[in-house]
Design a protein around this motif. Structure first.
Motif, PDB file in Angstrom:
ATOM      1  N   MET A  20       0.934  -1.086   0.048  1.00 41.75           N
ATOM      2  CA  MET A  20      -0.060   0.080  -0.050  1.00 41.75           C
ATOM      3  C   MET A  20       0.760   1.051   0.070  1.00 41.75           C
ATOM      4  N   SER A  21       0.325   2.309  -0.444  1.00 43.88           N
ATOM      5  CA  SER A  21       1.114   3.677  -0.837  1.00 43.88           C
ATOM      6  C   SER A  21       0.630   4.723   0.368  1.00 43.88           C
ATOM      7  N   ARG A  22       1.513   5.553   0.660  1.00 44.88           N
ATOM      8  CA  ARG A  22       1.498   6.777   1.528  1.00 44.88           C
ATOM      9  C   ARG A  22       0.960   7.814   0.635  1.00 44.88           C
ATOM     10  N   VAL A  23      -0.155   8.446   0.837  1.00 40.63           N
ATOM     11  CA  VAL A  23      -0.759   9.298  -0.236  1.00 40.63           C
ATOM     12  C   VAL A  23      -1.016  10.603   0.585  1.00 40.63           C
ATOM     13  N   ALA A  24      -0.687  11.697  -0.008  1.00 38.54           N
ATOM     14  CA  ALA A  24      -1.352  13.020   0.633  1.00 38.54           C
ATOM     15  C   ALA A  24      -2.198  13.639  -0.312  1.00 38.54           C
ATOM     16  N   ILE A  25      -3.360  14.154   0.039  1.00 37.07           N
ATOM     17  CA  ILE A  25      -4.291  15.033  -0.753  1.00 37.07           C
ATOM     18  C   ILE A  25      -4.424  16.431  -0.119  1.00 37.07           C
ATOM     19  N   ILE A  26      -3.825  17.388  -0.838  1.00 36.15           N
ATOM     20  CA  ILE A  26      -3.893  18.587  -0.584  1.00 36.15           C
ATOM     21  C   ILE A  26      -5.021  19.416  -1.242  1.00 36.15           C
ATOM     22  N   GLY A  27      -5.886  19.875  -0.575  1.00 31.93           N
ATOM     23  CA  GLY A  27      -7.137  20.210  -1.052  1.00 31.93           C
ATOM     24  C   GLY A  27      -8.240  19.507  -0.930  1.00 31.93           C
ATOM     25  N   ALA A  28      -8.549  18.966   0.332  1.00 31.92           N
ATOM     26  CA  ALA A  28      -9.561  17.800   0.676  1.00 31.92           C
ATOM     27  C   ALA A  28     -10.802  18.417   0.897  1.00 31.92           C
ATOM     28  N   GLY A  29     -11.396  19.213  -0.319  1.00 29.72           N
ATOM     29  CA  GLY A  29     -12.789  19.535  -0.511  1.00 29.72           C
ATOM     30  C   GLY A  29     -13.797  18.445  -0.814  1.00 29.72           C
ATOM     31  N   ALA A  30     -14.750  18.879  -1.532  1.00 35.13           N
ATOM     32  CA  ALA A  30     -15.645  17.854  -2.073  1.00 35.13           C
ATOM     33  C   ALA A  30     -14.982  16.715  -2.801  1.00 35.13           C
ATOM     34  N   MET A  31     -14.255  17.025  -3.698  1.00 37.42           N
ATOM     35  CA  MET A  31     -13.459  15.840  -4.822  1.00 37.42           C
ATOM     36  C   MET A  31     -12.488  15.423  -4.007  1.00 37.42           C
ATOM     37  N   GLY A  32     -11.480  16.054  -3.566  1.00 31.68           N
ATOM     38  CA  GLY A  32     -10.450  15.506  -2.682  1.00 31.68           C
ATOM     39  C   GLY A  32     -10.956  14.662  -1.591  1.00 31.68           C
ATOM     40  N   SER A  33     -12.044  14.939  -1.049  1.00 29.94           N
ATOM     41  CA  SER A  33     -12.413  13.898   0.111  1.00 29.94           C
ATOM     42  C   SER A  33     -12.926  12.448  -0.577  1.00 29.94           C
ATOM     43  N   VAL A  34     -13.672  12.675  -1.742  1.00 34.16           N
ATOM     44  CA  VAL A  34     -13.919  11.457  -2.294  1.00 34.16           C
ATOM     45  C   VAL A  34     -12.713  10.482  -2.750  1.00 34.16           C
ATOM     46  N   TYR A  35     -11.834  11.195  -3.335  1.00 35.65           N
ATOM     47  CA  TYR A  35     -10.452  10.530  -3.434  1.00 35.65           C
ATOM     48  C   TYR A  35      -9.839   9.925  -2.039  1.00 35.65           C
TER      49      TYR A  35
END
Length: 308
Positions: free
Chosen positions: A1-16
């Motif tokens: 498994m990978s370490r993933v950062a999502i910068i900008g976890a608004g609506a779309m980012g939160s789905v990801y």
């Protein structure tokens, strides 16, 4: 498994973030919305809609401080915030980190590349999600039709594919593109069709499609964008552009585009890089785009009363 950062976890980012965390990846969701962060920390992130209903645990924060190096960094912020997001991503980048930038409209990748390095950057487009934040800690989506990536410049093919595999393993269907212009402009057609029309009318995508007056504006925006792309030599492979956006929109009839959500919240939108980009690109080939220019002016006029 990978370490993933999502910068900008608004609506779309939160789905990801939710789907990647549900698949077992170690996910860090970064957003300046403190209430959303607090809810995710306390109760987890709930995702409802097209992919089912679940609550997942992940790391949530208002900054990237102390997160360490990640395998994949996804910049999912609004277009106006990409440079700040890219600078925040620098502490997360190691030798093999891939940065993916995913925004509506044109130009974001060109602003991110000088900051994070063009040879680690992938450009993405997604569509057909119809995502919205129901409340802090809860995001809903109506579909997940399009996920496409391409290397910006110099990113090795195996690293592009490994970054795409994070998405595939999380339930997304991903296509890789060599022709970035085609990839970006095919998504832009859908954005220009529905962004301004939904924001100005207060209607959902399905309601715009069903209203002959609104649909004439939406279809006109898409047709102008397709004509500009053709004049620039961009080979769109969507058939009739108006029918293409109708088909995509019909799959997420209840969705409210981000431009409409911004207006409902009294926020200034990304209109300048969506509909507003078409007249600028048209001028480069000696053409005009009067429908897109008009709706852009109307949206900007409406936003003059907004405070943020």
């Amino acid at each position: 498994m990978s370490r993933v950062a999502i910068i900008g976890a608004g609506a779309m980012g939160s789905v990801y973030a939710a789907l990647m965390a549900d698949a077992g990846h170690e996910v860090y969701a970064v957003t300046l919305w403190a209430d959303h962060v607090a809810a995710m920390q306390e109760k987890g992130l709930r995702l409802s809609g097209y992919s089912g209903d679940r609550t997942v645990r992940l790391h949530a924060s208002t900054s990237t401080d102390g997160m360490g190096v990640c395998d994949l960094v996804i910049i999912a912020s609004k277009g106006g915030d990409v440079e700040a997001a890219a600078r925040a991503a620098l502490t997360l980048c190691g030798e093999h980190t891939v940065v993916q930038t995913i925004q509506n409209g044109l130009g974001s990748a060109d602003r991110v590349a000088p900051i994070v390095g063009a040879d680690r950057l992938a450009v993405g487009v997604v569509g057909g999600f119809g995502a919205s934040l129901v409340e802090p800690g809860h995001v809903h989506h109506n579909g997940m039709a399009i996920v496409r990536f391409g290397a910006y410049a110099g990113l090795q093919e195996d690293r592009l594919d490994s970054s795409a595999e994070v998405w595939r393993s999380s339930g997304f269907t991903v296509s890789l593109f060599a022709d970035l212009n085609r990839m970006i402009w095919e998504k832009l057609l859908v954005n220009v069709a529905f962004s301004a029309t939904c924001a100005l009318s207060g209607r959902t995508i399905g309601e715009v499609i069903d209203d002959p007056d609104l649909w004439s504006v939406a279809g006109g925006c898409a047709a102008e964008a397709a004509a500009v792309a053709a004049a620039r030599g961009i080979d769109l492979q969507v058939g009739d552009p108006v029918e293409h956006v109708r088909k995509i929109g019909s799959g997420i009839r209840d969705a409210r585009p981000s431009l409409l959500l911004d207006h409902l919240a009294g926020r200034r939108s990304e209109i300048d890089v969506i509909n507003g980009s078409i007249p600028r690109e048209a001028a480069k080939v000696g053409a005009q785009a009067p429908i897109n220019a008009t709706v852009t002016a109307l949206v900007l006029a409406a936003e003059k009363s907004f405070q943020r």
